[in-house]
Design a protein around this motif. Sequence first.
Motif, PDB file in Angstrom:
ATOM      1  N   GLN A  88       0.817  -1.205   0.000  1.00 27.72           N
ATOM      2  CA  GLN A  88       0.000   0.000   0.000  1.00 27.72           C
ATOM      3  C   GLN A  88       0.855   1.261   0.000  1.00 27.72           C
ATOM      4  O   GLN A  88       0.499   2.255  -0.625  1.00 27.72           O
ATOM      5  CB  GLN A  88      -0.916   0.010   1.234  1.00 27.72           C
ATOM      6  CG  GLN A  88      -1.920  -1.138   1.256  1.00 27.72           C
ATOM      7  CD  GLN A  88      -2.762  -1.115   2.515  1.00 27.72           C
ATOM      8  OE1 GLN A  88      -2.420  -0.463   3.498  1.00 27.72           O
ATOM      9  NE2 GLN A  88      -3.866  -1.836   2.498  1.00 27.72           N
ATOM     10  N   ARG A  89       1.992   1.234   0.694  1.00 29.76           N
ATOM     11  CA  ARG A  89       2.806   2.433   0.853  1.00 29.76           C
ATOM     12  C   ARG A  89       4.244   2.146   0.425  1.00 29.76           C
ATOM     13  O   ARG A  89       4.996   1.503   1.154  1.00 29.76           O
ATOM     14  CB  ARG A  89       2.786   2.885   2.317  1.00 29.76           C
ATOM     15  CG  ARG A  89       3.559   4.171   2.582  1.00 29.76           C
ATOM     16  CD  ARG A  89       3.457   4.559   4.050  1.00 29.76           C
ATOM     17  NE  ARG A  89       4.016   3.517   4.905  1.00 29.76           N
ATOM     18  CZ  ARG A  89       5.299   3.436   5.228  1.00 29.76           C
ATOM     19  NH1 ARG A  89       6.165   4.304   4.728  1.00 29.76           N
ATOM     20  NH2 ARG A  89       5.729   2.482   6.020  1.00 29.76           N
ATOM     21  N   PRO A  90       4.652   2.608  -0.737  1.00 30.14           N
ATOM     22  CA  PRO A  90       6.034   2.388  -1.182  1.00 30.14           C
ATOM     23  C   PRO A  90       7.031   2.994  -0.205  1.00 30.14           C
ATOM     24  O   PRO A  90       6.899   4.152   0.200  1.00 30.14           O
ATOM     25  CB  PRO A  90       6.097   3.092  -2.536  1.00 30.14           C
ATOM     26  CG  PRO A  90       4.670   3.178  -2.983  1.00 30.14           C
ATOM     27  CD  PRO A  90       3.856   3.340  -1.737  1.00 30.14           C
ATOM     28  N   ALA A  91       8.022   2.208   0.188  1.00 27.33           N
ATOM     29  CA  ALA A  91       9.045   2.663   1.117  1.00 27.33           C
ATOM     30  C   ALA A  91      10.295   1.824   0.907  1.00 27.33           C
ATOM     31  O   ALA A  91      10.270   0.810   0.210  1.00 27.33           O
ATOM     32  CB  ALA A  91       8.551   2.557   2.567  1.00 27.33           C
ATOM     33  N   GLY A  92      11.395   2.266   1.496  1.00 26.71           N
ATOM     34  CA  GLY A  92      12.632   1.519   1.374  1.00 26.71           C
ATOM     35  C   GLY A  92      13.474   2.020   0.211  1.00 26.71           C
ATOM     36  O   GLY A  92      13.296   3.133  -0.287  1.00 26.71           O
ATOM     37  N   THR A  93      14.403   1.172  -0.250  1.00 27.70           N
ATOM     38  CA  THR A  93      15.366   1.563  -1.285  1.00 27.70           C
ATOM     39  C   THR A  93      15.004   0.976  -2.638  1.00 27.70           C
ATOM     40  O   THR A  93      14.822  -0.235  -2.765  1.00 27.70           O
ATOM     41  CB  THR A  93      16.789   1.118  -0.902  1.00 27.70           C
ATOM     42  OG1 THR A  93      17.149   1.707   0.350  1.00 27.70           O
ATOM     43  CG2 THR A  93      17.796   1.544  -1.963  1.00 27.70           C
ATOM     44  N   LEU A  94      14.905   1.837  -3.634  1.00 32.26           N
ATOM     45  CA  LEU A  94      14.674   1.435  -5.019  1.00 32.26           C
ATOM     46  C   LEU A  94      15.992   1.550  -5.763  1.00 32.26           C
ATOM     47  O   LEU A  94      16.583   2.626  -5.831  1.00 32.26           O
ATOM     48  CB  LEU A  94      13.622   2.343  -5.668  1.00 32.26           C
ATOM     49  CG  LEU A  94      13.333   2.116  -7.159  1.00 32.26           C
ATOM     50  CD1 LEU A  94      12.684   0.754  -7.372  1.00 32.26           C
ATOM     51  CD2 LEU A  94      12.463   3.230  -7.714  1.00 32.26           C
ATOM     52  N   ARG A  95      16.452   0.430  -6.329  1.00 33.14           N
ATOM     53  CA  ARG A  95      17.736   0.398  -7.027  1.00 33.14           C
ATOM     54  C   ARG A  95      17.496   0.435  -8.531  1.00 33.14           C
ATOM     55  O   ARG A  95      16.916  -0.487  -9.094  1.00 33.14           O
ATOM     56  CB  ARG A  95      18.535  -0.836  -6.611  1.00 33.14           C
ATOM     57  CG  ARG A  95      18.910  -0.837  -5.127  1.00 33.14           C
ATOM     58  CD  ARG A  95      19.564  -2.125  -4.688  1.00 33.14           C
ATOM     59  NE  ARG A  95      19.954  -2.060  -3.286  1.00 33.14           N
ATOM     60  CZ  ARG A  95      19.146  -2.333  -2.263  1.00 33.14           C
ATOM     61  NH1 ARG A  95      17.888  -2.706  -2.499  1.00 33.14           N
ATOM     62  NH2 ARG A  95      19.577  -2.238  -1.024  1.00 33.14           N
ATOM     63  N   ILE A  96      17.964   1.510  -9.167  1.00 32.44           N
ATOM     64  CA  ILE A  96      17.757   1.726 -10.590  1.00 32.44           C
ATOM     65  C   ILE A  96      19.105   1.737 -11.295  1.00 32.44           C
ATOM     66  O   ILE A  96      20.051   2.378 -10.821  1.00 32.44           O
ATOM     67  CB  ILE A  96      17.044   3.071 -10.858  1.00 32.44           C
ATOM     68  CG1 ILE A  96      15.712   3.135 -10.107  1.00 32.44           C
ATOM     69  CG2 ILE A  96      16.825   3.283 -12.358  1.00 32.44           C
ATOM     70  CD1 ILE A  96      15.070   4.519 -10.130  1.00 32.44           C
TER      71      ILE A  96
END
Length: 316
Positions: A88-96
């Motif tokens: 429901q709630r995007p959080a944390g680390t997104l690696r691109i």
Amino acid sequence: MDMIQNMRVFTRVVESGSFTAAALTFDAAPSAMSRAVTELETHLRVRLLTRSTRSLALTPAGQVYLERCKRILSDIASAEEAVSEAHQRPAGTLRIVSYASIGQHYILPAISKYRSIYPDVRVELTLTQSTPALYAMGADVAIFPASSLSDSEMISHTLGSTRNVLCASPEYVRARGLPNAPSELAMHDCLTLSMPGFPTCEWMFEKSGDTEVVHVDSLLQANIAESLIVAIRNGMGIGALPSYAAVPALKDGSLVRVLPQYSLQKMNIYVLYPAGKFVDARTKTWVSFVRDYVSELITRDEAALQQPVIESLCST
């Protein structure tokens, strides 16, 4: 022994192709990766990998076990997601991971806008000059150009299509003039951009449905568009730049169009992420956002190439 963690390690070792690459994902030593796989093999009483000094290869038993591990780990991730707020709630680390020039011109502005919507997401952006490998680089999403995609286990979406634009400096044009046809480029100094998947020293021109391929005797070859712009601005010759890199310089007059009546070979820009039943909320929302946001930026730049302020520069 932590069976689940060892299964994760085994899966990542296979996907990345080495213990060293897998160790980067887990922030651990390669020896720890090797030890985890050995523990699995001891527990199962079967060899999963054939090791050599230069490569790893799955045994038949290892291939069967890998597929089962992927399904099990996917189910575990789905179960954890189901009882958390992540869906429901995007959080944390997104690696691109992104092709460098695209990252600078499109992805960094997109990240800024995305984080204004989802401030709980941190981003690790890796820029590369080669075709990004998600597993080897521990990334969630990859963005890169290609003429087309081969079959893969990744889910892909096209963000848009761009084309290369021939450019020169006003000083070069005053000194050497402008070619009127692709064949006349043989009388000019040409500069080329090396991009993965595209021939460096062949420029493909299209006009009214006809195609003409010109072999370029490159005076200078660069692998970064921004570096090639510097060379062109300094009057070294005529160079082919991606439209997203060329448009700002064409607008401010530091570069002029060459052979604007021709279109150079187009390239597509793709966003890719791993296929599977579980995709975290960070990846879902980022892919959805970037498909709209970057597509608009690409459309804007392609439209700018048709504006009179840019086309009129050709007569400089």
